[in-house]
Design a protein around this motif. Structure first.
Motif, PDB file in Angstrom:
ATOM      1  N   ALA A   1       0.795  -1.229   0.000  1.00 42.47           N
ATOM      2  CA  ALA A   1       0.000   0.000   0.000  1.00 42.47           C
ATOM      3  C   ALA A   1       0.828   1.281   0.000  1.00 42.47           C
ATOM      4  N   CYS A   2       2.125   1.200   0.260  1.00 39.03           N
ATOM      5  CA  CYS A   2       2.943   2.409   0.306  1.00 39.03           C
ATOM      6  C   CYS A   2       3.275   2.876  -1.110  1.00 39.03           C
ATOM      7  N   GLU A   3       3.912   4.037  -1.214  1.00 34.79           N
ATOM      8  CA  GLU A   3       4.226   4.587  -2.536  1.00 34.79           C
ATOM      9  C   GLU A   3       5.137   3.662  -3.332  1.00 34.79           C
ATOM     10  N   PHE A   4       6.073   2.994  -2.667  1.00 38.05           N
ATOM     11  CA  PHE A   4       6.999   2.123  -3.379  1.00 38.05           C
ATOM     12  C   PHE A   4       6.311   0.857  -3.862  1.00 38.05           C
ATOM     13  N   CYS A   5       5.500   0.241  -3.022  1.00 37.95           N
ATOM     14  CA  CYS A   5       4.759  -0.951  -3.446  1.00 37.95           C
ATOM     15  C   CYS A   5       3.833  -0.632  -4.616  1.00 37.95           C
ATOM     16  N   LEU A   6       3.147   0.517  -4.536  1.00 36.70           N
ATOM     17  CA  LEU A   6       2.161   0.853  -5.559  1.00 36.70           C
ATOM     18  C   LEU A   6       2.795   1.217  -6.896  1.00 36.70           C
ATOM     19  N   ARG A   7       4.079   1.564  -6.893  1.00 39.07           N
ATOM     20  CA  ARG A   7       4.726   1.811  -8.176  1.00 39.07           C
ATOM     21  C   ARG A   7       5.651   0.672  -8.593  1.00 39.07           C
ATOM     22  N   GLY A   8       5.469  -0.501  -7.957  1.00 41.48           N
ATOM     23  CA  GLY A   8       6.160  -1.701  -8.386  1.00 41.48           C
ATOM     24  C   GLY A   8       7.568  -1.852  -7.874  1.00 41.48           C
ATOM     25  N   GLU A   9       7.892  -1.216  -6.738  1.00 43.58           N
ATOM     26  CA  GLU A   9       9.229  -1.298  -6.167  1.00 43.58           C
ATOM     27  C   GLU A   9       9.148  -1.719  -4.698  1.00 43.58           C
ATOM     28  N   PRO A  10       8.604  -2.919  -4.418  1.00 47.08           N
ATOM     29  CA  PRO A  10       8.374  -3.326  -3.026  1.00 47.08           C
ATOM     30  C   PRO A  10       9.650  -3.482  -2.209  1.00 47.08           C
ATOM     31  N   ARG A  11      10.802  -3.588  -2.868  1.00 53.32           N
ATOM     32  CA  ARG A  11      12.050  -3.709  -2.123  1.00 53.32           C
ATOM     33  C   ARG A  11      12.281  -2.516  -1.196  1.00 53.32           C
ATOM     34  N   HIS A  12      11.721  -1.355  -1.575  1.00 55.63           N
ATOM     35  CA  HIS A  12      11.924  -0.145  -0.779  1.00 55.63           C
ATOM     36  C   HIS A  12      10.777   0.116   0.206  1.00 55.63           C
ATOM     37  N   CYS A  13       9.840  -0.805   0.303  1.00 56.27           N
ATOM     38  CA  CYS A  13       8.729  -0.672   1.252  1.00 56.27           C
ATOM     39  C   CYS A  13       9.280  -0.509   2.670  1.00 56.27           C
ATOM     40  N   PRO A  14       8.767   0.457   3.445  1.00 57.86           N
ATOM     41  CA  PRO A  14       9.252   0.641   4.817  1.00 57.86           C
ATOM     42  C   PRO A  14       9.060  -0.589   5.702  1.00 57.86           C
ATOM     43  N   GLN A  15       8.117  -1.457   5.334  1.00 55.93           N
ATOM     44  CA  GLN A  15       7.853  -2.645   6.136  1.00 55.93           C
ATOM     45  C   GLN A  15       8.497  -3.905   5.556  1.00 55.93           C
ATOM     46  N   THR A  16       9.330  -3.727   4.540  1.00 56.05           N
ATOM     47  CA  THR A  16       9.859  -4.892   3.856  1.00 56.05           C
ATOM     48  C   THR A  16      10.667  -5.797   4.782  1.00 56.05           C
ATOM     49  N   GLU A  17      10.599  -7.090   4.503  1.00 55.81           N
ATOM     50  CA  GLU A  17      11.387  -8.088   5.223  1.00 55.81           C
ATOM     51  C   GLU A  17      12.075  -8.979   4.205  1.00 55.81           C
ATOM     52  N   GLY A  18      13.303  -9.330   4.490  1.00 54.88           N
ATOM     53  CA  GLY A  18      14.054 -10.171   3.569  1.00 54.88           C
ATOM     54  C   GLY A  18      13.770 -11.644   3.763  1.00 54.88           C
ATOM     55  N   ILE A  19      14.306 -12.426   2.858  1.00 51.13           N
ATOM     56  CA  ILE A  19      14.253 -13.889   2.962  1.00 51.13           C
ATOM     57  C   ILE A  19      15.674 -14.377   3.205  1.00 51.13           C
ATOM     58  N   MET A  20      15.857 -15.138   4.249  1.00 55.56           N
ATOM     59  CA  MET A  20      17.156 -15.707   4.545  1.00 55.56           C
ATOM     60  C   MET A  20      16.965 -16.954   5.385  1.00 55.56           C
ATOM     61  N   GLY A  21      17.599 -18.052   4.948  1.00 54.08           N
ATOM     62  CA  GLY A  21      17.513 -19.275   5.733  1.00 54.08           C
ATOM     63  C   GLY A  21      17.179 -20.522   4.945  1.00 54.08           C
ATOM     64  N   THR A  22      17.381 -20.506   3.620  1.00 50.17           N
ATOM     65  CA  THR A  22      16.990 -21.668   2.807  1.00 50.17           C
ATOM     66  C   THR A  22      18.046 -22.769   2.778  1.00 50.17           C
ATOM     67  N   PHE A  23      19.189 -22.568   3.433  1.00 46.82           N
ATOM     68  CA  PHE A  23      20.143 -23.668   3.590  1.00 46.82           C
ATOM     69  C   PHE A  23      19.654 -24.533   4.745  1.00 46.82           C
ATOM     70  N   ALA A  24      18.519 -25.179   4.505  1.00 42.57           N
ATOM     71  CA  ALA A  24      17.841 -25.949   5.546  1.00 42.57           C
ATOM     72  C   ALA A  24      16.862 -26.910   4.885  1.00 42.57           C
ATOM     73  N   GLU A  25      16.417 -27.899   5.632  1.00 43.98           N
ATOM     74  CA  GLU A  25      15.481 -28.874   5.092  1.00 43.98           C
ATOM     75  C   GLU A  25      14.064 -28.321   5.006  1.00 43.98           C
ATOM     76  N   GLN A  26      13.723 -27.389   5.883  1.00 51.34           N
ATOM     77  CA  GLN A  26      12.403 -26.763   5.882  1.00 51.34           C
ATOM     78  C   GLN A  26      12.547 -25.262   6.096  1.00 51.34           C
ATOM     79  N   PHE A  27      11.561 -24.519   5.583  1.00 55.63           N
ATOM     80  CA  PHE A  27      11.644 -23.062   5.666  1.00 55.63           C
ATOM     81  C   PHE A  27      10.241 -22.485   5.584  1.00 55.63           C
ATOM     82  N   CYS A  28       9.961 -21.454   6.405  1.00 60.00           N
ATOM     83  CA  CYS A  28       8.676 -20.770   6.347  1.00 60.00           C
ATOM     84  C   CYS A  28       8.815 -19.459   5.583  1.00 60.00           C
ATOM     85  N   VAL A  29       7.839 -19.167   4.736  1.00 58.13           N
ATOM     86  CA  VAL A  29       7.902 -17.975   3.899  1.00 58.13           C
ATOM     87  C   VAL A  29       6.497 -17.419   3.706  1.00 58.13           C
TER      88      VAL A  29
END
Length: 342
Positions: free
Chosen positions: A96-124
């Motif tokens: 809903a922010c300006e960055f998400c609405l213009r197709g740039e969610p990486r800059h969303c103030p609430q953005t969270e990264g993905i890290m941890g796939t060197f594992a047998e299971q992972f939540c996303v």
């Protein structure tokens, strides 16, 4: 479950509790996971200001094993999916922010990264998942960041008015990201100048369909003599010399797209103001992509237009060895850990 962890800066494979999916999350049983250059940088502490990392890995293919509350709107148990969207910004965005609405969610103030796939299971977060057709195999796990990052970078050419048919230099063309960019740019109608070092790597770039293949040492003179410069340079190199080369290959009004992230020890990008003035170039950065980009890339992979060159496969227990080989440039293309589902 087995998972890779950084403990006081040292990589270890440990038995850890299996995760449980939270609100709108899916639990993935991972089949394969790619090894990205950024994982190496994080494991080695190469980037100043980035610390406290304990988990690694952000590219994977797997099967949805369980769903948290609300996730059933976006995914189903049994779906075979690709996840990742890069380590930065792929884990959550507000929409809903300006960055998400213009197709740039990486800059969303609430953005969270993905890290941890060197594992047998992972939540996303289930909204970040893309269902895979059977024609896209588990060996394509690195599409989740490497392929998506290359696709996002090549798409920037359209946004900045570099049309198909023009010459584009790919710096680091034999690498884990660059080899995707060569294929994507060719599929989208660009003429590709593939730049790398070493006869084996240059031969690999030629096999990908690059129109001109040249060593980094000879690139400036060769490109100027043959085509008078390129309309765009996309720099995947993790060395500052690659940034300098990419800029110097540009013709006037060219587009410079930075993708690689060199170690902090390499220093800063330096530009001669007069040279900048003469080229009148546009300089931008490009990182990862969106869920829609991933859907488009999966379609290209299913059509055979983009294929991951797997230069190394191995078990999770071999991750430290794979990092060493990646750092020394022992293989071209990508490394994939493929024993997680066994």
């Amino acid at each position: 479950m087995q998972a890779a962890r950084l403990v006081e800066g040292n990589l270890s494979i440990l038995d850890v509790p299996a995760p449980e999916p939270g609100f709108e999350e899916a639990l993935i049983r991972i089949s394969s996971t790619g090894v990205c250059h950024s994982d190496l940088h994080l494991a080695r502490g190469d980037w100043a200001g980035v610390s406290g990392i304990e988990v690694l890995g952000h590219e994977a293919i797997g099967v949805v094993e369980a769903l948290g509350p609300g996730a059933e709107r976006y995914s189903q148990v049994g779906d075979r999916v690709i996840l990742g969207l890069g380590g930065t910004g792929g884990g959550f965005w507000c929409g809903a922010c300006e960055f998400c609405l213009r197709g740039e969610p990486r800059h969303c103030p609430q953005t969270e990264g993905i890290m941890g796939t060197f594992a047998e299971q992972f939540c996303v977060w289930a909204k970040s998942l893309v269902v895979l057709p059977e024609s896209v195999g588990d060996e394509e796990a690195a599409l989740a960041c490497g392929g998506l990052t290359a696709y996002g970078a090549v798409k920037k050419l359209f946004r900045h008015q570099v049309p198909p048919g023009r010459y584009v230099a790919i710096i680091g063309a034999a690498g884990g990201l660059g080899h995707y960019a060569v294929q994507i740019a060719k599929a989208l109608g660009y003429k590709v100048v593939g730049v790398d070092v070493g006869a084996d790597r240059l031969g690999f770039v030629e096999s990908l369909g690059a129109d001109i293949v040249v060593s980094a040492d000879d690139a400036i003179e060769a490109v100027q003599e043959e085509i008078g410069g390129v309309d765009a340079s996309i720099v995947f190199s993790a060395a500052m010399a690659g940034f300098t080369l990419g800029f110097r290959l540009l013709r006037p009004k060219g587009l410079f797209v930075a993708v690689g992230l060199p170690p902090t020890s390499e220093g800063n990008i330096e530009l001669n103001p007069f040279e900048f003035f003469m080229r009148d170039a546009t300089l931008i950065y490009s990182a990862v992509g969106t869920v829609q980009d991933m859907r488009e890339l999966v379609d290209m992979a299913a059509a055979g237009q983009v294929t991951t060159h797997v230069g190394r496969t191995g078990a999770l227990s071999e991750l430290d060895d794979i990092f060493e080989e990646l750092q020394s440039g022992k293989y071209v293309g990508r490394a994939v850990i493929d024993d997680l589902a066994s």
